[in-house]
Scaffold this motif. Structure first.
Motif, PDB file in Angstrom:
ATOM      1  N   GLY A 208      42.841  -3.645  70.965  1.00 38.90           N
ATOM      2  CA  GLY A 208      42.169  -5.101  71.099  1.00 38.90           C
ATOM      3  C   GLY A 208      40.663  -5.699  70.219  1.00 38.90           C
ATOM      4  N   LEU A 209      40.647  -5.128  70.360  1.00 37.71           N
ATOM      5  CA  LEU A 209      39.217  -5.775  69.468  1.00 37.71           C
ATOM      6  C   LEU A 209      39.406  -5.952  68.176  1.00 37.71           C
ATOM      7  N   GLY A 210      40.208  -5.035  67.654  1.00 33.49           N
ATOM      8  CA  GLY A 210      41.042  -5.020  66.244  1.00 33.49           C
ATOM      9  C   GLY A 210      41.403  -6.433  65.466  1.00 33.49           C
ATOM     10  N   GLU A 211      42.402  -6.845  66.455  1.00 30.89           N
ATOM     11  CA  GLU A 211      43.105  -7.596  67.017  1.00 30.89           C
ATOM     12  C   GLU A 211      41.848  -9.099  67.087  1.00 30.89           C
ATOM     13  N   MET A 212      40.973  -9.182  67.627  1.00 36.86           N
ATOM     14  CA  MET A 212      40.218  -9.908  67.591  1.00 36.86           C
ATOM     15  C   MET A 212      39.680 -10.132  66.461  1.00 36.86           C
ATOM     16  N   GLU A 228      36.374  -8.363  51.012  1.00 38.99           N
ATOM     17  CA  GLU A 228      37.223  -9.179  51.285  1.00 38.99           C
ATOM     18  C   GLU A 228      38.071  -8.057  52.036  1.00 38.99           C
ATOM     19  N   GLY A 229      39.026  -8.632  52.989  1.00 35.45           N
ATOM     20  CA  GLY A 229      40.189  -7.764  53.767  1.00 35.45           C
ATOM     21  C   GLY A 229      39.672  -6.780  54.527  1.00 35.45           C
ATOM     22  N   LEU A 230      38.492  -6.940  54.898  1.00 35.01           N
ATOM     23  CA  LEU A 230      38.340  -5.412  55.965  1.00 35.01           C
ATOM     24  C   LEU A 230      38.950  -5.772  57.271  1.00 35.01           C
ATOM     25  N   ALA A 231      38.506  -6.982  57.887  1.00 36.69           N
ATOM     26  CA  ALA A 231      38.972  -7.293  59.059  1.00 36.69           C
ATOM     27  C   ALA A 231      40.365  -7.007  59.590  1.00 36.69           C
ATOM     28  N   VAL A 232      41.212  -7.272  58.527  1.00 32.32           N
ATOM     29  CA  VAL A 232      42.682  -6.814  58.250  1.00 32.32           C
ATOM     30  C   VAL A 232      42.790  -5.328  58.467  1.00 32.32           C
ATOM     31  N   PHE A 233      42.075  -4.891  57.292  1.00 34.54           N
ATOM     32  CA  PHE A 233      41.360  -3.645  57.740  1.00 34.54           C
ATOM     33  C   PHE A 233      41.609  -2.389  58.253  1.00 34.54           C
ATOM     34  N   MET A 234      41.018  -3.194  59.777  1.00 34.09           N
ATOM     35  CA  MET A 234      40.124  -2.419  60.067  1.00 34.09           C
ATOM     36  C   MET A 234      40.555  -2.938  61.390  1.00 34.09           C
ATOM     37  N   ARG A 235      41.242  -3.663  61.943  1.00 33.01           N
ATOM     38  CA  ARG A 235      42.733  -3.937  63.163  1.00 33.01           C
ATOM     39  C   ARG A 235      43.396  -3.149  62.831  1.00 33.01           C
ATOM     40  N   ASP A 236      44.452  -2.760  61.758  1.00 36.19           N
ATOM     41  CA  ASP A 236      45.349  -1.675  61.287  1.00 36.19           C
ATOM     42  C   ASP A 236      45.020  -0.454  61.719  1.00 36.19           C
ATOM     43  N   ALA A 237      43.919  -0.562  61.464  1.00 38.60           N
ATOM     44  CA  ALA A 237      43.425   1.292  61.440  1.00 38.60           C
ATOM     45  C   ALA A 237      43.130   1.192  62.829  1.00 38.60           C
TER      46      ALA A 237
END
Length: 248
Positions: A208-212, A228-237
């Protein structure tokens, strides 16, 4: 009521009721010497709550966390569920309107702009009521983390911040790889371990934190400073890691 009677009354299968019992979500009032599950009126009320939360998209793990919290209030929960359903009804009404207009558009009766074609969708808000429920009854990891930080010296906090940045830089270097790769999962495990030194994050809370990180532009902006794009990568990982951890 016996389990078969509850199943016939509610439409929930016997197998599902057995599963709810096994995971501690809905324990029957008693079990007879012969092994029959006996459900009380209070059990039925709890089952109603479970089904409402399930209909609203909550996982069984989250439902159990909510309804077993000492501060859980059934009336408050019903009020919350009602607001969520009203909000969903409004969203569905908007989407139905767009569908009706799109049908007329394809028949040549009206002309829709591209913006009007997507007027019924809203991917920006997330689910504010789920967030409210989590804050009210769920994850206390943030409070725990803040308490631990407050007990640290300035030097310890600086060291912790440096470690956090190192993990972010490591993840940023891997962000063009698959989130499922061994390298990505090893790096995200460091983040999982780091957070759990500060608080207590279940796999679901971690996910859930990753989604946030993506839903809240404040998180995205800060995290993407490392790449750039790290937030999305972290969410998915984080989602991959959490799903694997929950399955173990």
């Amino acid at each position: 009521m016996k389990v078969k009677e509850v199943a016939e009354l509610t439409g929930v299968s016997v197998r599902t009721l057995h599963h709810y019992d096994e995971i501690g979500l809905l324990k029957p009032e008693e079990k007879t010497e012969s092994g029959y599950r006996i459900y009380s009126g209070a059990n039925l009320e709890t089952l109603q709550q479970v089904l409402f939360f399930r209909e609203l998209g909550f996982s069984l793990t989250k439902i159990k966390e909510i309804i077993t919290d000492p501060d859980y209030d059934r009336t408050e929960a019903l009020a919350l569920q009602r607001r969520m359903l009203v909000d969903r009804r409004g969203q569905l009404d908007r989407m139905i309107k767009v569908i009706d207009q799109t049908i007329r558009h394809h028949k040549g009766e009206i002309h829709m702009t591209d913006k009007e074609k997507f007027a019924g969708f809203d991917f920006t808000k997330g689910n504010p009521y789920e967030k409210e429920a989590r804050q009210r009854w769920g994850d206390k990891a943030v409070d725990s983390s803040n308490a631990r930080l407050g007990a640290m010296s300035k030097e310890e906090q600086e060291k912790l911040g440096q470690e956090m940045n190192e993990i972010y830089f490591k993840l940023a270097d891997l962000r063009h790889m698959s989130p499922e790769s061994d390298e990505a999962q090893a790096a995200i495990k460091l983040w999982w371990e780091y957070l759990n030194r500060m608080g207590s994050y279940s796999p679901e809370a971690f996910k859930g934190l990753g989604e946030m990180y993506v839903c809240d532009e404040r998180f995205t902006k800060n995290i993407d400073k490392f790449g750039e794009g790290l937030a999305v990568f972290m969410r998915d990982a984080m989602a991959v890691f959490a799903d694997r951890a929950a399955a173990e």
